[in-house]
Write an enzyme that holds these catalytic residues in place. Structure first.
Site, PDB file in Angstrom:
ATOM      1  N   THR A 157     -22.142  -5.082   6.532  1.00 18.89           N
ATOM      2  CA  THR A 157     -21.488  -4.039   7.328  1.00 18.89           C
ATOM      3  C   THR A 157     -21.965  -2.676   6.829  1.00 18.89           C
ATOM      4  O   THR A 157     -22.109  -2.455   5.625  1.00 18.89           O
ATOM      5  CB  THR A 157     -19.955  -4.147   7.248  1.00 18.89           C
ATOM      6  OG1 THR A 157     -19.535  -4.031   5.881  1.00 18.89           O
ATOM      7  CG2 THR A 157     -19.463  -5.485   7.793  1.00 18.89           C
ATOM      8  N   LEU A 158     -22.198  -1.782   7.774  1.00 15.79           N
ATOM      9  CA  LEU A 158     -22.792  -0.480   7.441  1.00 15.79           C
ATOM     10  C   LEU A 158     -21.961   0.667   8.008  1.00 15.79           C
ATOM     11  O   LEU A 158     -22.514   1.684   8.436  1.00 15.79           O
ATOM     12  CB  LEU A 158     -24.222  -0.422   8.008  1.00 15.79           C
ATOM     13  CG  LEU A 158     -25.240  -1.428   7.448  1.00 15.79           C
ATOM     14  CD1 LEU A 158     -26.517  -1.417   8.278  1.00 15.79           C
ATOM     15  CD2 LEU A 158     -25.560  -1.131   5.980  1.00 15.79           C
ATOM     16  N   GLU A 191     -10.067 -10.251  -4.979  1.00 19.56           N
ATOM     17  CA  GLU A 191      -8.923  -9.572  -5.589  1.00 19.56           C
ATOM     18  C   GLU A 191      -7.924 -10.566  -6.186  1.00 19.56           C
ATOM     19  O   GLU A 191      -6.807 -10.185  -6.515  1.00 19.56           O
ATOM     20  CB  GLU A 191      -8.217  -8.662  -4.568  1.00 19.56           C
ATOM     21  CG  GLU A 191      -8.994  -7.391  -4.290  1.00 19.56           C
ATOM     22  CD  GLU A 191      -8.236  -6.417  -3.393  1.00 19.56           C
ATOM     23  OE1 GLU A 191      -8.436  -5.210  -3.550  1.00 19.56           O
ATOM     24  OE2 GLU A 191      -7.446  -6.865  -2.525  1.00 19.56           O
ATOM     25  N   ASP A 229      -7.732   6.564  10.004  1.00 17.11           N
ATOM     26  CA  ASP A 229      -7.611   5.937   8.684  1.00 17.11           C
ATOM     27  C   ASP A 229      -8.584   4.753   8.623  1.00 17.11           C
ATOM     28  O   ASP A 229      -8.443   3.807   9.396  1.00 17.11           O
ATOM     29  CB  ASP A 229      -6.157   5.459   8.497  1.00 17.11           C
ATOM     30  CG  ASP A 229      -5.890   4.919   7.100  1.00 17.11           C
ATOM     31  OD1 ASP A 229      -6.834   4.802   6.304  1.00 17.11           O
ATOM     32  OD2 ASP A 229      -4.708   4.603   6.824  1.00 17.11           O
ATOM     33  N   GLY A 265     -22.656   0.093  12.202  1.00 13.76           N
ATOM     34  CA  GLY A 265     -22.418  -1.260  12.692  1.00 13.76           C
ATOM     35  C   GLY A 265     -22.657  -2.294  11.609  1.00 13.76           C
ATOM     36  O   GLY A 265     -22.410  -2.043  10.427  1.00 13.76           O
ATOM     37  N   ASN A 295      -4.422  -8.306   4.616  1.00 14.00           N
ATOM     38  CA  ASN A 295      -4.999  -7.601   5.779  1.00 14.00           C
ATOM     39  C   ASN A 295      -5.822  -8.554   6.638  1.00 14.00           C
ATOM     40  O   ASN A 295      -5.745  -8.544   7.872  1.00 14.00           O
ATOM     41  CB  ASN A 295      -5.909  -6.460   5.316  1.00 14.00           C
ATOM     42  CG  ASN A 295      -5.153  -5.335   4.627  1.00 14.00           C
ATOM     43  OD1 ASN A 295      -3.953  -5.204   4.780  1.00 14.00           O
ATOM     44  ND2 ASN A 295      -5.867  -4.528   3.860  1.00 14.00           N
ATOM     45  N   ASP A 314       0.857  -1.196   0.000  1.00 12.27           N
ATOM     46  CA  ASP A 314       0.000   0.000   0.000  1.00 12.27           C
ATOM     47  C   ASP A 314       0.891   1.243   0.000  1.00 12.27           C
ATOM     48  O   ASP A 314       1.707   1.429   0.904  1.00 12.27           O
ATOM     49  CB  ASP A 314      -0.911   0.026   1.236  1.00 12.27           C
ATOM     50  CG  ASP A 314      -2.153  -0.847   1.056  1.00 12.27           C
ATOM     51  OD1 ASP A 314      -2.242  -1.555   0.035  1.00 12.27           O
ATOM     52  OD2 ASP A 314      -3.022  -0.816   1.945  1.00 12.27           O
ATOM     53  N   ASP A 366     -11.519  -5.279   6.407  1.00 13.16           N
ATOM     54  CA  ASP A 366     -10.683  -6.481   6.458  1.00 13.16           C
ATOM     55  C   ASP A 366     -10.441  -6.918   7.905  1.00 13.16           C
ATOM     56  O   ASP A 366     -10.386  -8.122   8.195  1.00 13.16           O
ATOM     57  CB  ASP A 366      -9.342  -6.230   5.757  1.00 13.16           C
ATOM     58  CG  ASP A 366      -9.533  -5.873   4.296  1.00 13.16           C
ATOM     59  OD1 ASP A 366     -10.500  -6.358   3.685  1.00 13.16           O
ATOM     60  OD2 ASP A 366      -8.723  -5.086   3.764  1.00 13.16           O
ATOM     61  N   GLY A 398      -3.696  -5.141   0.727  1.00  8.95           N
ATOM     62  CA  GLY A 398      -4.330  -6.227  -0.005  1.00  8.95           C
ATOM     63  C   GLY A 398      -5.334  -6.863   0.942  1.00  8.95           C
ATOM     64  O   GLY A 398      -5.025  -7.103   2.111  1.00  8.95           O
TER      65      GLY A 398
HETATM   66  O1  RIB Z   1      -9.402  -3.222   1.925  1.00  9.22           O
HETATM   67  C1  RIB Z   1      -8.294  -2.361   1.899  1.00  9.22           C
HETATM   68  C2  RIB Z   1      -7.279  -2.848   0.919  1.00  9.22           C
HETATM   69  O2  RIB Z   1      -7.820  -2.772  -0.384  1.00  9.22           O
HETATM   70  C3  RIB Z   1      -6.013  -2.034   0.868  1.00  9.22           C
HETATM   71  O3  RIB Z   1      -5.048  -2.464   1.784  1.00  9.22           O
HETATM   72  C4  RIB Z   1      -5.587  -2.155  -0.585  1.00  9.22           C
HETATM   73  O4  RIB Z   1      -4.394  -2.857  -0.759  1.00  9.22           O
HETATM   74  C5  RIB Z   1      -6.762  -2.799  -1.320  1.00  9.22           C
HETATM   75  O5  RIB Z   1      -6.542  -4.117  -1.643  1.00  9.22           O
END
Ligand code: RIB
Length: 297
Positions: A216-217, A138, A243, A221, A43, A13, A249, A39
């Site tokens: 998830t909202l 992904e 952040d 919540g 995560n 990231d 994740d 990713g």
């Molecule tokens: O869900 C957040 C992630 O989405 C980030 O870390 C980024 O790498 C993307 O995959």
């Protein structure tokens, strides 16, 4: 104690802090810059590890220093990375993440080696012997389908995080639970899902598609949908929002860890909601996660 296998993406990231997110065609100055583990797959594996639960990750990085650094950071966090392969012809996946002063983000991902992930015999055998498999969208659709098929054959519980949204009815059908945010739920159902009432109204439609679901909202919540009914689980308010990258994740990883330890789905969602809130208090996705708590069984 159980264990979790995550099949998913691994990104470096590249995070750029900005006062506000840029508009179309606009150039703005950054207020900071850093790199970290990201990713969705990485995560989620980090989040599982932060609960002290055994976890292994199946994914791919490119050759070179970036891939090695990610592999080392994941291993340091306690993630078994022996299922992370090096793809000779692709660069390590990279996510370009803008985070504004209120913790909101915009993310663009260059998939790189994530598009080269394959599920080999050892990956399949990990899935067969695990308690819980976690997948997202992904990595290639075929890999996700193979992983879910191996889990279904072996009786391994499957958590499907349909992020980003992908039309994959066969994968969704075995999800227990399916975890989607309001946008993914709206795409899946072809109707707007914004709040708890919308999820309650969509209960039957969700349960036609999967065994159980968690929507998830964000600050509202999460909503757990099972054959027993619909339950709203509020999120504890974070002390500050630094952040929000990777909050979803953290939620998925902690939920999966709870299931692997034999907790009930409702307890898992409560712990996951708390983890999602906690994760936004520090910068970064996987590499910024604190320890996450799970109740005793
Ligand atoms: O869900 C957040 C992630 O989405 C980030 O870390 C980024 O790498 C993307 O995959």
């Amino acid at each position: 104690m159980g264990d979790v296998v995550v099949v998913g993406s691994i990104n470096r990231d590249e995070v750029v802090s900005v006062e506000r997110l840029p508009g179309e065609g606009e150039t703005i100055a950054a207020t900071g810059r850093r790199e970290g583990v990201g990713g969705k797959g990485a995560n989620q594996a980090m989040a599982v590890a932060r609960t002290g639960t055994a976890v292994s990750l199946v994914g791919a990085v490119g050759p070179g220093a970036d891939g090695e650094a990610l592999r080392a950071a994941l291993a340091d966090a306690g993630v078994d990375v022996t299922g992370v392969t090096t793809s000779p012809d692709a660069e390590t996946g990279t996510a370009y993440v803008f985070v504004d002063a209120e913790g909101r983000n915009q993310i663009v991902v260059a998939m790189g080696a994530n598009a080269e992930v394959v599920l080999d015999g050892s990956g399949r055998s990990r899935i067969r012997s695990a308690d819980v498999l976690v997948v997202q969208s992904e990595v290639p659709e075929t890999v996700v389908a193979e992983a879910v098929g191996a889990a279904a054959d072996a009786g391994t519980r499957v958590v499907v995080n349909l992020a980003p949204y992908r039309d994959a009815p066969d994968v969704v059908a075995v999800a227990d639970p399916l975890v989607v945010n309001e946008h993914e739920a709206s795409e899946l159902l072809g109707r707007t899902v914004r709040d708890v009432d919308d999820v309650a109204d969509a209960r039957d439609a969700l349960l036609l598609r999967c065994r159980s679901a968690v929507v998830t909202l964000g600050a509202q919540g999460a909503v757990l949908v099972t054959a027993d009914g619909v339950r709203h689980v509020p999120s504890p308010a974070p002390r500050r929002v630094v952040d929000t990258t990777g909050a979803g994740d953290a939620f998925v990883g902690v939920l999966a860890a709870g299931l692997a330890r034999g907790l009930g789905l409702r307890e898992c969602v409560e712990a996951a909601a708390a983890a999602g809130s906690l994760s936004v208090e520090s910068p970064g996705a996987g590499s910024g996660y604190p320890s996450f708590a799970l109740p005793d069984r």
